[in-house]
Scaffold this motif. Structure first.
Motif, PDB file in Angstrom:
ATOM      1  N   ALA A 197      17.465  -8.098  21.264  1.00  0.00           N
ATOM      2  CA  ALA A 197      18.420  -9.121  20.826  1.00  0.00           C
ATOM      3  C   ALA A 197      18.420  -9.255  19.304  1.00  0.00           C
ATOM      4  N   ALA A 198      17.276  -9.001  18.680  1.00  0.00           N
ATOM      5  CA  ALA A 198      17.181  -9.067  17.222  1.00  0.00           C
ATOM      6  C   ALA A 198      17.818  -7.846  16.562  1.00  0.00           C
ATOM      7  N   GLY A 199      18.132  -6.821  17.367  1.00  0.00           N
ATOM      8  CA  GLY A 199      18.826  -5.644  16.846  1.00  0.00           C
ATOM      9  C   GLY A 199      17.956  -4.441  16.572  1.00  0.00           C
ATOM     10  N   CYS A 200      16.751  -4.413  17.133  1.00  0.00           N
ATOM     11  CA  CYS A 200      15.866  -3.266  16.914  1.00  0.00           C
ATOM     12  C   CYS A 200      16.392  -2.031  17.622  1.00  0.00           C
ATOM     13  N   GLY A 201      16.182  -0.885  16.984  1.00  0.00           N
ATOM     14  CA  GLY A 201      16.485   0.397  17.616  1.00  0.00           C
ATOM     15  C   GLY A 201      15.379   0.722  18.590  1.00  0.00           C
TER      16      GLY A 201
ATOM     17  N   THR B 150       1.983 -11.695  24.023  1.00  0.00           N
ATOM     18  CA  THR B 150       1.431 -12.884  24.677  1.00  0.00           C
ATOM     19  C   THR B 150       2.144 -14.166  24.242  1.00  0.00           C
ATOM     20  N   ASP B 151       3.064 -14.057  23.312  1.00  0.00           N
ATOM     21  CA  ASP B 151       3.810 -15.212  22.799  1.00  0.00           C
ATOM     22  C   ASP B 151       5.201 -15.201  23.437  1.00  0.00           C
ATOM     23  N   GLU B 152       5.481 -16.177  24.255  1.00  0.00           N
ATOM     24  CA  GLU B 152       6.763 -16.218  24.967  1.00  0.00           C
ATOM     25  C   GLU B 152       7.923 -16.651  24.077  1.00  0.00           C
ATOM     26  N   THR B 153       7.627 -17.142  22.881  1.00  0.00           N
ATOM     27  CA  THR B 153       8.697 -17.544  21.965  1.00  0.00           C
ATOM     28  C   THR B 153       9.073 -16.369  21.067  1.00  0.00           C
ATOM     29  N   CYS B 154      10.250 -16.466  20.495  1.00  0.00           N
ATOM     30  CA  CYS B 154      10.721 -15.429  19.576  1.00  0.00           C
ATOM     31  C   CYS B 154      11.215 -16.102  18.297  1.00  0.00           C
ATOM     32  N   SER B 155      10.794 -15.574  17.154  1.00  0.00           N
ATOM     33  CA  SER B 155      11.222 -16.142  15.873  1.00  0.00           C
ATOM     34  C   SER B 155      12.386 -15.398  15.249  1.00  0.00           C
ATOM     35  N   PHE B 156      12.783 -14.288  15.860  1.00  0.00           N
ATOM     36  CA  PHE B 156      13.872 -13.497  15.296  1.00  0.00           C
ATOM     37  C   PHE B 156      15.219 -14.017  15.786  1.00  0.00           C
ATOM     38  N   PRO B 157      16.098 -14.396  14.877  1.00  0.00           N
ATOM     39  CA  PRO B 157      17.453 -14.764  15.297  1.00  0.00           C
ATOM     40  C   PRO B 157      18.162 -13.548  15.896  1.00  0.00           C
TER      41      PRO B 157
ATOM     42  N   SER C 168       0.866  -1.172   0.000  1.00  0.00           N
ATOM     43  CA  SER C 168       0.000   0.000   0.000  1.00  0.00           C
ATOM     44  C   SER C 168       0.906   1.225   0.000  1.00  0.00           C
ATOM     45  N   ASP C 169       0.320   2.409   0.062  1.00  0.00           N
ATOM     46  CA  ASP C 169       1.119   3.630   0.014  1.00  0.00           C
ATOM     47  C   ASP C 169       2.183   3.675   1.103  1.00  0.00           C
ATOM     48  N   GLU C 170       1.834   3.240   2.317  1.00  0.00           N
ATOM     49  CA  GLU C 170       2.738   3.374   3.456  1.00  0.00           C
ATOM     50  C   GLU C 170       3.275   2.062   3.987  1.00  0.00           C
ATOM     51  N   ILE C 171       2.651   0.942   3.629  1.00  0.00           N
ATOM     52  CA  ILE C 171       2.958  -0.321   4.293  1.00  0.00           C
ATOM     53  C   ILE C 171       3.147  -1.458   3.301  1.00  0.00           C
ATOM     54  N   ILE C 172       4.167  -2.265   3.580  1.00  0.00           N
ATOM     55  CA  ILE C 172       4.367  -3.540   2.901  1.00  0.00           C
ATOM     56  C   ILE C 172       4.123  -4.609   3.969  1.00  0.00           C
ATOM     57  N   ASP C 173       3.004  -5.305   3.851  1.00  0.00           N
ATOM     58  CA  ASP C 173       2.595  -6.310   4.834  1.00  0.00           C
ATOM     59  C   ASP C 173       2.973  -7.691   4.307  1.00  0.00           C
ATOM     60  N   LEU C 174       3.866  -8.358   5.038  1.00  0.00           N
ATOM     61  CA  LEU C 174       4.350  -9.675   4.625  1.00  0.00           C
ATOM     62  C   LEU C 174       3.668 -10.793   5.407  1.00  0.00           C
ATOM     63  N   PRO C 175       3.432 -11.932   4.768  1.00  0.00           N
ATOM     64  CA  PRO C 175       2.937 -13.091   5.522  1.00  0.00           C
ATOM     65  C   PRO C 175       3.961 -13.518   6.574  1.00  0.00           C
ATOM     66  N   GLY C 176       3.487 -14.054   7.681  1.00  0.00           N
ATOM     67  CA  GLY C 176       4.365 -14.520   8.750  1.00  0.00           C
ATOM     68  C   GLY C 176       5.350 -15.581   8.293  1.00  0.00           C
ATOM     69  N   GLU C 177       4.975 -16.317   7.276  1.00  0.00           N
ATOM     70  CA  GLU C 177       5.833 -17.384   6.776  1.00  0.00           C
ATOM     71  C   GLU C 177       7.177 -16.859   6.261  1.00  0.00           C
ATOM     72  N   TYR C 178       7.248 -15.588   5.894  1.00  0.00           N
ATOM     73  CA  TYR C 178       8.509 -15.020   5.419  1.00  0.00           C
ATOM     74  C   TYR C 178       9.558 -14.963   6.523  1.00  0.00           C
ATOM     75  N   LEU C 179       9.110 -14.898   7.769  1.00  0.00           N
ATOM     76  CA  LEU C 179      10.035 -14.953   8.896  1.00  0.00           C
ATOM     77  C   LEU C 179      10.190 -16.390   9.388  1.00  0.00           C
ATOM     78  N   GLU C 180       9.119 -17.131   9.373  1.00  0.00           N
ATOM     79  CA  GLU C 180       9.109 -18.479   9.951  1.00  0.00           C
ATOM     80  C   GLU C 180       9.868 -19.515   9.117  1.00  0.00           C
ATOM     81  N   ASN C 181      10.072 -19.227   7.858  1.00  0.00           N
ATOM     82  CA  ASN C 181      10.728 -20.174   6.957  1.00  0.00           C
ATOM     83  C   ASN C 181      11.987 -19.525   6.382  1.00  0.00           C
TER      84      ASN C 181
END
Length: 147
Positions: free
Chosen positions: A116-120, A74-81, A37-50
């Motif tokens: 830990a994933a490196g976010c500012g 609410t999710d205690e797991t993290c998918s970000f290396p 869209s004009d402001e957002i690129i929304d990716l499926p979760g699978e792009y991170l999970e796979n």
């Protein structure tokens, strides 16, 4: 105007954030493919999970001005290396969602995961109540640092 790329697990609140960000009615939609869209690129979760989609993440990031990593409080797991943000040559912000239904301990853990994933900067958001969205817009969308 900046273009944001949304990255996170399935169900982490990316599409709901997009709807709340645009002041649209919140309704559950499963993102099946990349939505531009004009402001957002929304990716499926699978792009991170796979991991086989990581190259697609990097290529799609070429269309963005900033990356948002989404962590459901609410999710205690993290998918970000660890240091995952280093694969992008763009500002990477963290977004913790569902803060309206998570306790402080879970929110703290989500913040640690994103650091830990490196976010500012890390923003705490409730897509349901709108809490934190205006702060996000004022800090990120008006930031003069753009590509």
């Amino acid at each position: 105007m900046k273009k944001l790329m949304l990255v996170g697990k399935t169900g982490s609140g990316k599409t709901s954030f997009s709807q709340a960000f645009k002041n649209q009615k919140l309704e559950y939609l499963k993102t099946q493919d990349i939505n531009f869209s004009d402001e957002i690129i929304d990716l499926p979760g699978e792009y991170l999970e796979n991991r086989s989609f990581y190259k697609a993440l990097m290529v799609t990031a070429c269309e963005a001005d900033a990356i948002l990593f989404f962590q459901d409080a609410t999710d205690e797991t993290c998918s970000f290396p660890e240091a995952f943000s280093s694969m992008f040559n763009l500002p990477v912000y963290g977004v913790i969602t569902k803060i309206d239904i998570a306790d402080n301990g879970l929110i703290r853990k989500a913040c640690e995961n994103l650091k830990a994933a490196g976010c500012g900067d890390i923003f705490k958001i409730s897509n349901m109540t709108g809490e934190g969205i205006e702060l996000f817009k004022s800090k990120v969308m008006t930031d003069e640092e753009s590509r």
